[in-house]
Scaffold this motif. Structure first.
Motif, short mmCIF file in Angstrom:
data_model
loop_
_atom_site.label_atom_id
_atom_site.label_comp_id
_atom_site.label_asym_id
_atom_site.label_seq_id
_atom_site.Cartn_x
_atom_site.Cartn_y
_atom_site.Cartn_z
N PRO A 1 0.48 -1.46 -0.43
CA PRO A 1 -0.16 -0.18 0.36
C PRO A 1 0.85 1.25 -0.50
CG PRO A 1 -0.73 -1.21 1.56
CD PRO A 1 0.88 -1.61 1.48
N ASP A 2 0.38 2.40 -0.11
CA ASP A 2 1.10 3.56 -0.61
C ASP A 2 0.76 4.20 1.12
OD1 ASP A 2 -0.80 4.95 -0.74
OD2 ASP A 2 -0.94 4.52 -3.53
N LEU A 3 1.08 5.48 1.16
CA LEU A 3 1.10 6.65 2.34
C LEU A 3 -0.20 7.10 2.16
CD1 LEU A 3 4.78 7.79 2.81
CD2 LEU A 3 3.29 5.90 3.81
N ASP A 4 -1.00 6.97 1.33
CA ASP A 4 -2.36 7.63 0.74
C ASP A 4 -3.48 6.58 1.04
OD1 ASP A 4 -1.04 9.88 0.62
OD2 ASP A 4 -1.22 9.69 -2.08
N SER A 5 -2.59 5.49 1.12
CA SER A 5 -4.40 4.34 2.00
C SER A 5 -4.91 4.47 3.04
CB SER A 5 -3.60 3.06 1.03
OG SER A 5 -2.67 3.10 -0.29
N THR B 1 8.78 4.13 14.31
CA THR B 1 9.82 3.57 14.10
C THR B 1 10.09 3.90 12.97
OG1 THR B 1 7.85 1.68 14.20
CG2 THR B 1 9.69 0.73 13.16
N PHE B 2 11.73 3.42 12.80
CA PHE B 2 12.87 4.05 11.48
C PHE B 2 13.47 2.77 11.21
CE2 PHE B 2 11.33 7.63 14.65
CZ PHE B 2 11.42 9.11 14.49
N LEU B 3 14.33 3.19 10.56
CA LEU B 3 15.26 2.34 9.91
C LEU B 3 16.87 3.44 10.24
CD1 LEU B 3 16.28 -0.56 7.82
CD2 LEU B 3 16.52 1.68 5.95
N THR C 1 11.19 3.08 4.24
CA THR C 1 10.22 4.12 5.12
C THR C 1 9.02 4.21 4.88
OG1 THR C 1 12.91 5.44 4.97
CG2 THR C 1 10.60 6.28 5.60
N ASP C 2 8.60 4.29 3.47
CA ASP C 2 7.09 4.46 3.21
C ASP C 2 6.68 3.04 4.39
OD1 ASP C 2 8.15 6.93 2.13
OD2 ASP C 2 7.62 6.87 0.45
N CYS C 3 7.53 2.52 3.84
CA CYS C 3 6.22 0.35 4.53
C CYS C 3 6.25 1.43 6.31
CB CYS C 3 7.49 -0.51 4.68
SG CYS C 3 6.35 -1.86 4.87
#
Length: 409
Positions: free
Chosen positions: A116-120, A393-395, A151-153
């Motif tokens: 999914p994208d961040l707009d989902s 949460t971060f990478l 990062t988006d995930c």
């Protein structure tokens, strides 16, 4: 509830898998409910065979894993004490099994094609994972090292599961012959594999970024994307100043050893809690300083910035990394007094730590066992580490992330 780990350094894949499977199964009094396998890149050409061989021993449980530049596991000592070994750049396979009654375990795979994208809406992420946020899941994540959308995930998973702790890392075992992520019964080349644990289980997290602050905090007065154009010294002067100018002044005030360290190990710490006044280790998200513009006096960091954020320059070295982890472990043990006893732990360490940083093997795991002796510990050396800082949460890089599993009751 039981949690065991076994490590093998046999050069034959078949022999190594047989050894870790039998040893781990013998360490449980009940059948396992989940499995995690980490295998060194020395076996990279054999990655497609890993799960089929493991499935002969473990046919019916959720099982995920990945390849790593190094693996972490427990060596058999013949006594009740546990010896954890960090194998770097050599042959090794580490298998963790757990018997977790009262815990619902959901394995999942997020492919790049269907991510999914961040707009989902959150429902899209929940559908992909297959777990209701009301179940309060604890997430373990293993990702493709070349995944540009990680990062988006992580942001999407935080959006859908805002209260769920998330730990893990990016595979570092190569992408030969079909990939280095293990899920179900096969090796995968891309995406994210994971486990969601719900019910009578809690995953406590420690994120040791290994840096110490120098100078004082500043507030971003002006910035674009990942570029800091001006900093405000929090009210001591009226006008913002170029960050490079402030950095040059700071460096002249450092000791000779710190000035030399700043030439190669200078980082930016971004404060995550905008309202916290007294800052401590763990309050900063450490990011690389990736470039400077001498003419404008601007600096670029490895993350997006926005006006109003507080930042502070940081240094990293072996002693600082050791002191940081020591402080966080001590704080964890003091804060968890009176809670249920941990069952086992996972360690996701950067390839830049270990022998390369400390010039000493098994350093982080040995320090971990100083505070949590005889707790089964396993994991791998990552191309990037996943863990929370300040509720998100971060990478990370150059970090050791620990996920400590214990029953809630």
């Amino acid at each position: 509830m039981e949690w065991v780990n076994s490590l093998s350094t046999r050069p034959s894949l078949e022999a190594a898998i047989t050894e870790v499977s039998q040893a781990a199964l013998e360490g449980l009094s009940k059948p396992p409910d989940l499995g995690l396998v980490f295998i060194s890149s020395a076996f990279a050409t054999d990655y497609p065979r890993v799960l089929p061989l493991l499935r002969e021993q473990l046919p019916d449980i959720p099982l995920i894993g990945c390849g790593g530049g190094g693996v972490i596991g427990n060596r058999q000592t013949g006594t009740e004490s546990i010896e954890t070994v960090e194998i770097e750049g050599d042959i090794g396979i580490s298998l963790t099994l757990a018997h977790l009654p009262g815990v619902k375990i959901q394995d999942f795979y997020l492919s790049l094609e269907h991510l999914p994208d961040l707009d989902s809406p959150p429902d899209r992420w929940i559908e992909a994972i297959g777990v209701n946020p009301a179940d309060d899941p604890q997430l373990i994540l293993l990702a493709d090292p070349l995944m540009t959308g990680i990062t988006d995930c992580l942001q999407g998973l935080d959006y859908a599961y805002p209260n769920a702790p998330k730990v893990g890392g990016l595979s570092s075992g190569g992408v030969l012959n079909g990939g280095s992520l293990f899920y179900g019964d096969r090796a995968l080349a891309e995406g994210v594999v994971g486990l969601a644990l719900s019910g009578n289980v809690q995953l406590d997290t420690i994120v040791a970024q290994g840096c110490r602050p120098i100078g004082k905090p500043y507030r971003v007065a002006s910035g674009e994307r990942n570029i800091i154009l001006a900093l405000d010294d929090l009210g001591e002067t009226d006008s913002p100043r170029p960050p490079l100018e402030l950095l040059r002044e700071l460096i002249t005030q450092l000791s000779q050893s710190d000035r030399e360290l700043a030439q190669q190990s200078l980082f930016i710490g971004v404060v995550r809690d905008e309202f916290k006044q007294r800052l401590e280790a763990g309050d900063f998200l450490i990011r690389n300083l990736v470039g400077v513009d001498p003419q404008a006096g601007a600096i670029a960091i490895g993350d997006r910035v926005r006006p109003g954020q507080r930042i502070q320059f940081h240094l990293r070295d072996a002693q600082t990394s050791a002191d940081d982890l020591d402080t966080l472990l001590q704080r964890y043990c003091e804060g968890s007094a009176g809670q249920s006893q941990p069952l086992g732990a996972l360690m996701f360490a950067c390839l830049g730590r270990g022998l390369g940083l400390y010039k000493d093997g098994n350093f982080d795991s040995r320090l971990f066992h100083r505070y949590l002796p005889n707790l089964p510990l396993s994991g791998f050396f990552c191309n990037g580490e996943i863990g929370p800082v300040g509720g998100s949460t971060f990478l990370h890089g150059y970090t050791s992330v620990f996920g400590i599993c214990r029953p809630r009751s």
